[in-house]
Design a protein around this motif. Structure first.
Motif, PDB file in Angstrom:
ATOM      1  N   MET A   1       0.838  -1.202   0.000  1.00 47.67           N
ATOM      2  CA  MET A   1       0.000   0.000   0.000  1.00 47.67           C
ATOM      3  C   MET A   1       0.875   1.255   0.000  1.00 47.67           C
ATOM      4  O   MET A   1       1.885   1.307   0.690  1.00 47.67           O
ATOM      5  CB  MET A   1      -0.888  -0.008   1.253  1.00 47.67           C
ATOM      6  CG  MET A   1      -1.917   1.081   1.260  1.00 47.67           C
ATOM      7  SD  MET A   1      -2.909   1.046   2.762  1.00 47.67           S
ATOM      8  CE  MET A   1      -1.943   2.082   3.834  1.00 47.67           C
ATOM      9  N   ALA A   3       2.408   4.641   0.985  1.00 45.67           N
ATOM     10  CA  ALA A   3       2.458   5.279   2.298  1.00 45.67           C
ATOM     11  C   ALA A   3       1.600   6.540   2.289  1.00 45.67           C
ATOM     12  O   ALA A   3       1.634   7.326   1.353  1.00 45.67           O
ATOM     13  CB  ALA A   3       3.898   5.630   2.632  1.00 45.67           C
ATOM     14  N   CYS A  27       4.021   5.058   8.406  1.00 43.37           N
ATOM     15  CA  CYS A  27       5.061   4.030   8.248  1.00 43.37           C
ATOM     16  C   CYS A  27       4.428   2.650   8.095  1.00 43.37           C
ATOM     17  O   CYS A  27       3.822   2.132   9.036  1.00 43.37           O
ATOM     18  CB  CYS A  27       5.987   4.062   9.462  1.00 43.37           C
ATOM     19  SG  CYS A  27       7.195   2.729   9.444  1.00 43.37           S
ATOM     20  N   ASN A  28       4.608   2.045   6.931  1.00 44.77           N
ATOM     21  CA  ASN A  28       4.035   0.724   6.685  1.00 44.77           C
ATOM     22  C   ASN A  28       4.707  -0.370   7.513  1.00 44.77           C
ATOM     23  O   ASN A  28       4.154  -1.452   7.691  1.00 44.77           O
ATOM     24  CB  ASN A  28       4.103   0.382   5.199  1.00 44.77           C
ATOM     25  CG  ASN A  28       2.968   1.038   4.427  1.00 44.77           C
ATOM     26  OD1 ASN A  28       1.987   1.473   5.019  1.00 44.77           O
ATOM     27  ND2 ASN A  28       3.106   1.131   3.119  1.00 44.77           N
ATOM     28  N   ASN A  31       2.517  -0.784  10.585  1.00 45.77           N
ATOM     29  CA  ASN A  31       1.109  -1.151  10.449  1.00 45.77           C
ATOM     30  C   ASN A  31       1.042  -2.535   9.824  1.00 45.77           C
ATOM     31  O   ASN A  31       2.070  -3.206   9.693  1.00 45.77           O
ATOM     32  CB  ASN A  31       0.301  -0.096   9.689  1.00 45.77           C
ATOM     33  CG  ASN A  31       0.783   0.116   8.271  1.00 45.77           C
ATOM     34  OD1 ASN A  31       1.185  -0.833   7.609  1.00 45.77           O
ATOM     35  ND2 ASN A  31       0.755   1.355   7.818  1.00 45.77           N
ATOM     36  N   ASN A  33       1.006  -3.750   6.990  1.00 45.48           N
ATOM     37  CA  ASN A  33       1.685  -4.060   5.732  1.00 45.48           C
ATOM     38  C   ASN A  33       3.119  -4.577   5.918  1.00 45.48           C
ATOM     39  O   ASN A  33       3.618  -5.343   5.102  1.00 45.48           O
ATOM     40  CB  ASN A  33       1.700  -2.829   4.826  1.00 45.48           C
ATOM     41  CG  ASN A  33       0.294  -2.479   4.405  1.00 45.48           C
ATOM     42  OD1 ASN A  33      -0.305  -3.184   3.620  1.00 45.48           O
ATOM     43  ND2 ASN A  33      -0.252  -1.414   4.972  1.00 45.48           N
ATOM     44  N   LYS A  34       3.776  -4.091   6.962  1.00 47.84           N
ATOM     45  CA  LYS A  34       5.119  -4.564   7.331  1.00 47.84           C
ATOM     46  C   LYS A  34       6.133  -4.495   6.190  1.00 47.84           C
ATOM     47  O   LYS A  34       6.975  -5.380   6.020  1.00 47.84           O
ATOM     48  CB  LYS A  34       5.055  -6.022   7.848  1.00 47.84           C
ATOM     49  CG  LYS A  34       4.161  -6.205   9.055  1.00 47.84           C
ATOM     50  CD  LYS A  34       4.868  -5.742  10.316  1.00 47.84           C
ATOM     51  CE  LYS A  34       3.964  -5.855  11.529  1.00 47.84           C
ATOM     52  NZ  LYS A  34       3.582  -4.613  12.118  1.00 47.84           N
ATOM     53  N   THR A  35       6.022  -3.487   5.370  1.00 46.51           N
ATOM     54  CA  THR A  35       7.027  -3.283   4.321  1.00 46.51           C
ATOM     55  C   THR A  35       7.474  -1.829   4.359  1.00 46.51           C
ATOM     56  O   THR A  35       6.669  -0.940   4.627  1.00 46.51           O
ATOM     57  CB  THR A  35       6.443  -3.542   2.913  1.00 46.51           C
ATOM     58  OG1 THR A  35       5.242  -2.776   2.781  1.00 46.51           O
ATOM     59  CG2 THR A  35       6.171  -5.005   2.660  1.00 46.51           C
ATOM     60  N   CYS A  36       8.760  -1.617   4.086  1.00 45.07           N
ATOM     61  CA  CYS A  36       9.247  -0.241   4.085  1.00 45.07           C
ATOM     62  C   CYS A  36       9.148   0.320   2.674  1.00 45.07           C
ATOM     63  O   CYS A  36       9.900  -0.083   1.792  1.00 45.07           O
ATOM     64  CB  CYS A  36      10.689  -0.177   4.575  1.00 45.07           C
ATOM     65  SG  CYS A  36      11.295   1.524   4.569  1.00 45.07           S
ATOM     66  N   ASP A  37       8.197   1.208   2.445  1.00 44.26           N
ATOM     67  CA  ASP A  37       8.100   1.823   1.119  1.00 44.26           C
ATOM     68  C   ASP A  37       7.874   3.330   1.236  1.00 44.26           C
ATOM     69  O   ASP A  37       7.339   3.954   0.345  1.00 44.26           O
ATOM     70  CB  ASP A  37       6.987   1.172   0.290  1.00 44.26           C
ATOM     71  CG  ASP A  37       5.631   1.228   0.988  1.00 44.26           C
ATOM     72  OD1 ASP A  37       5.567   1.805   2.084  1.00 44.26           O
ATOM     73  OD2 ASP A  37       4.658   0.708   0.430  1.00 44.26           O
ATOM     74  N   CYS A  38       8.316   3.875   2.357  1.00 39.92           N
ATOM     75  CA  CYS A  38       8.166   5.328   2.487  1.00 39.92           C
ATOM     76  C   CYS A  38       9.278   6.000   1.681  1.00 39.92           C
ATOM     77  O   CYS A  38      10.290   5.403   1.379  1.00 39.92           O
ATOM     78  CB  CYS A  38       8.222   5.762   3.945  1.00 39.92           C
ATOM     79  SG  CYS A  38       9.859   5.685   4.657  1.00 39.92           S
TER      80      CYS A  38
END
Ligand code: FES
Length: 315
Positions: A1, A3, A27-28, A31, A33-38
């Motif tokens: 998703m 950010a 911050c994913n 939450n 989603n547990k992925t870093c895509d910021c």
């Protein structure tokens, strides 16, 4: 998703309770989603949470403040001047700032009402707000010499980034009804950023002289319009004056009309609009302000959403 953008992200009140309960808006990693895509923007909320687990969460304070002046300006509508602590003043100058206001005789937070900041005097630390006494929360506010103020909150409009990032351009502010109240911080910021600011006010709605006078004193040009008959005039005005940003403060229906006018000229003109959603806690906790934006549940008391995406999602 993708950010989402949180009005509190990276500020004094971040990380908040949502980061610790895996509901962080920004911050994913914090939450489901547990992925870093910021896109790195100078602060890693995940890092703050992991490394400062034992630090207390910085929470907004509630202050019992003196009411300095109270004036009836329209039927059931009061202009209230409140002495506030210095620590609050500067933050409340931000476009979209609002506070939770509670009557002096109430203890429970369920009696707090979200109220837009009209103006803040930094020299005297006074806050001006306009309160319409429509229910139990607001009726009590005007009965006493003191009032509880909690804040600052920042998400009273969508497009804060667009307003803050516009400089040395021509901007247009279009207002209808009591939404004119929160336009003073918008006009001031645009003028501070060396923009030329014109203000159109719909003369079919309520017009508060004190707001108009303040906008005039800031150096903006004010014109009275009739939104029902002046649509062509507005689009011509935007075109001829090379307007780069439009802020629309009114009901969602009004803001949608303005969006259509702006888009008929150029969809790349920056657009900011008032946030008219129901706000209760202001902290992303109660869910009262939730909307469904393209299949994603969004808490609008804290989330900055794209003004066009938002208006298209409800019409
Ligand atoms: S107002 Fe409570 S979650 Fe937004």
């Amino acid at each position: 998703m993708k950010a989402l953008s949180c009005a509190d992200s990276g500020g004094k009140y971040c990380p908040c309770h949502l980061a610790y309960s895996n509901d962080c808006i920004r911050c994913n990693m914090l939450n489901k989603n547990k992925t870093c895509d910021c896109i790195w923007q100078g602060v890693c909320i995940y890092n703050e949470v992991i490394h400062n687990k034992n630090s207390p969460i910085v929470q907004r304070q509630e202050y019992l403040c003196d009411i300095e002046d109270i004036k009836l300006v329209e039927e059931y509508t009061y202009l209230i001047k409140i002495k506030i602590p210095k620590v609050l003043s500067k933050d409340l100058r931000s476009p979209g700032a609002y506070v939770l206001v509670k009557s002096e005789n109430k203890d429970s937070e369920i009696f707090s009402a979200p109220i837009s900041v009209m103006d803040v005097d930094l020299d005297n630390n006074t806050l001006e707000v306009v309160v319409k006494t429509v229910g139990i929360k607001t009726k009590g506010i005007v009965k006493f010499d003191k009032v509880y103020i909690k804040g600052p909150y920042f998400n009273g409009l969508f497009g804060v980034k667009e307003i803050k990032s516009t400089s040395k351009s021509n901007s247009l502010v279009i207002l209808n009804g009591l939404s004119q109240v929160n336009s003073i911080n918008v006009v001031r910021r645009l003028i501070e950023n060396n923009n030329k600011v014109d203000v159109f006010i719909n003369h079919n709605g309520v017009i508060l002289d004190s707001v108009i006078q303040k906008i005039y004193n800031l150096g903006a040009n004010i014109y009275h319009i009739d939104i029902d008959v002046d649509k062509l005039f507005i689009s011509d005005y935007i075109k001829t004056n090379n307007i780069k940003l439009v802020y629309s403060g009114g009901s969602n229906h009004f803001n949608k009309d303005i969006m259509d006018i702006v888009d008929s000229v150029d969809e790349n003109i920056k657009l900011a609009v008032s946030n008219n959603n129901l706000i209760c806690c202001g902290e992303g906790i109660c869910g009262a302000c939730g909307i469904n934006l393209n299949g994603v549940k969004v808490k609008t008391c804290k989330t900055q959403v794209n003004s066009r995406e938002y208006l298209k999602s409800i019409y």
